[in-house]
Motif scaffolding. Structure first.
Motif, short mmCIF file in Angstrom:
data_model
loop_
_atom_site.label_atom_id
_atom_site.label_comp_id
_atom_site.label_asym_id
_atom_site.label_seq_id
_atom_site.Cartn_x
_atom_site.Cartn_y
_atom_site.Cartn_z
N LYS A 11 58.05 40.84 40.35
CA LYS A 11 58.29 40.80 38.91
C LYS A 11 57.06 41.32 38.18
O LYS A 11 55.92 40.99 38.55
N ILE A 12 57.27 42.14 37.15
CA ILE A 12 56.16 42.67 36.36
C ILE A 12 55.75 41.65 35.30
O ILE A 12 56.58 41.18 34.52
N ASP A 13 54.48 41.32 35.29
CA ASP A 13 53.95 40.33 34.35
C ASP A 13 53.48 40.99 33.05
O ASP A 13 53.79 40.52 31.96
N ARG A 14 52.72 42.08 33.17
CA ARG A 14 52.21 42.78 31.98
C ARG A 14 51.75 44.17 32.39
O ARG A 14 51.62 44.46 33.59
N VAL A 15 51.50 45.02 31.40
CA VAL A 15 51.03 46.39 31.64
C VAL A 15 49.73 46.58 30.87
O VAL A 15 49.63 46.21 29.69
N ILE A 16 48.73 47.15 31.54
CA ILE A 16 47.44 47.41 30.90
C ILE A 16 46.99 48.83 31.23
O ILE A 16 47.40 49.40 32.26
N PRO A 17 46.15 49.44 30.38
CA PRO A 17 45.56 50.74 30.74
C PRO A 17 44.66 50.57 31.97
O PRO A 17 44.01 49.54 32.12
N LYS A 18 44.63 51.57 32.83
CA LYS A 18 43.75 51.49 34.00
C LYS A 18 42.31 51.75 33.56
O LYS A 18 42.01 52.81 33.00
N PRO A 19 41.42 50.80 33.79
CA PRO A 19 40.03 50.96 33.33
C PRO A 19 39.39 52.23 33.88
O PRO A 19 39.44 52.50 35.09
N GLY A 20 38.83 53.02 32.99
CA GLY A 20 38.07 54.20 33.39
C GLY A 20 38.89 55.40 33.81
O GLY A 20 38.32 56.41 34.25
N VAL A 21 40.22 55.34 33.69
CA VAL A 21 41.05 56.47 34.12
C VAL A 21 42.02 56.81 32.99
O VAL A 21 42.97 56.07 32.72
N GLU A 22 41.80 57.92 32.34
CA GLU A 22 42.64 58.34 31.23
C GLU A 22 44.05 58.68 31.73
O GLU A 22 44.24 59.36 32.75
N GLY A 23 45.04 58.18 31.00
CA GLY A 23 46.42 58.53 31.31
C GLY A 23 47.05 57.75 32.44
O GLY A 23 48.18 58.05 32.85
N ARG A 24 46.36 56.75 32.96
CA ARG A 24 46.91 55.91 34.03
C ARG A 24 47.02 54.47 33.54
O ARG A 24 46.21 54.00 32.73
#
Length: 307
Positions: free
Chosen positions: A58-71
């Motif tokens: 189950k997906i809990d939350r979505v966050i930007p990947k630290p230090g990687v643009e566009g991921r």
């Protein structure tokens, strides 16, 4: 909310840990955000291996990947990941498991949706895949596996139909699924003694131990498990034993465990038996957690007598 299929390749440039996090590009952000709070099915594409559909989470939350643009990172809800007991093939009688991948005549589509790493999954397709991978009668299958008498008694009994989501969240069901996968991964052999013992009825005398306990946000991934004999399971849970950061050297709390006990219980080389499939080997982070939080500690109310 919406259910998804997420493609996972072990050697991908994306840093996935299926029971912890799913790494994906911006292209799929909208679809993954819609799935927050809902269930997904993991799928291994043809070029990556033979597994097909192999787990749910189950997906809990979505966050930007630290230090990687566009991921971005889809964080998996703790305790939700569960590998399938039987990996579900891509095709059944020549037809895809997903309606979106099926031509009107029932044949598989080519290109387009087939190549997407994130695909929306209708409820009916989700239930069908999960019912094949984690059958509702799994507890009964395990109970009667080595007991012909129980099997005979069960033949006339009606199996209680549990909804898919109830099964996925029910602890006794998950424990059975976890135990079956871990013991199978180690060939029903104790990972610390190297012994494969069976009782008079043929039942393997080996248990499935969580490295990081469920109550401490440990997952039901095989990589968070060890097949252990009852005594070694007890010792591991109480911090008398652990595994070094090389992933194979067995650590012993020598101030609590006499040397002769070690000699009787552990493999002579002091090394962990590894699963046949390296993808099932204990995850280094789970082992680290056990060393730092469990190893060497014991409740004062639990004295050990080796006499």
């Amino acid at each position: 909310m919406v259910k998804l299929v997420l493609l996972h390749k072990a050697d991908s440039i994306y840093e996935d840990e299926p029971d912890v996090v799913y790494d994906f590009p911006r292209t799929y952000l909208k679809a993954v955000e819609e799935a927050v709070g809902d269930w997904i099915v993991y799928y291994e594409p043809v070029k990556a291996g033979p597994r097909g559909y192999f787990a749910v989470a189950k997906i809990d939350r979505v966050i930007p990947k630290p230090g990687v643009e566009g991921r971005f990172l889809a964080m998996i809800a703790p305790g939700s990941f569960l590998p399938f007991d039987w990996e579900v093939p891509r095709l059944m009688q020549g037809r895809p498991m997903e309606a979106a991948l099926t031509e009107p005549d029932g044949s598989p589509k080519k290109g387009g949706a087939v190549q997407l790493a994130v695909r929306r999954l209708p409820e009916a397709d989700f239930a069908r895949i999960v019912n094949l991978g984690l059958p509702q009668e799994l507890e009964q299958i395990e109970t009667t596996r080595y007991d012909p008498q129980r099997s005979g008694l069960a033949e006339g009994a009606q199996t209680f139909e549990r909804p898919v989501l109830e099964r996925l969240t029910r602890r006794p069901y998950r424990d059975v699924a976890f135990r079956r996968k871990v013991r199978e991964a180690y060939g029903f052999r104790c990972a610390m003694s190297g012994l494969m013992l069976r009782n008079g009825g043929g039942r393997p005398e080996v248990q499935a131990a969580h490295i990081r306990p469920v109550e401490s946000q440990g997952s039901d991934s095989v990589r968070n498990g060890l097949a252990l004999s009852g005594t070694l399971h007890w010792m591991f849970d109480r911090g008398l034993l652990s595994v070094a950061d090389d992933g194979e050297t067995i650590l012993v709390s020598h101030n609590k465990v006499p040397g002769d006990v070690v000699g009787r219980l552990l493999a002579p080389d002091g090394k962990l038996v590894r699963p046949a499939d390296p993808r099932n080997a204990p995850h280094p982070e789970n082992l680290r957690w056990h060393r730092e939080n469990v190893f060497g500690r014991m409740l004062p109310s639990e004295p050990v007598s080796w006499g």
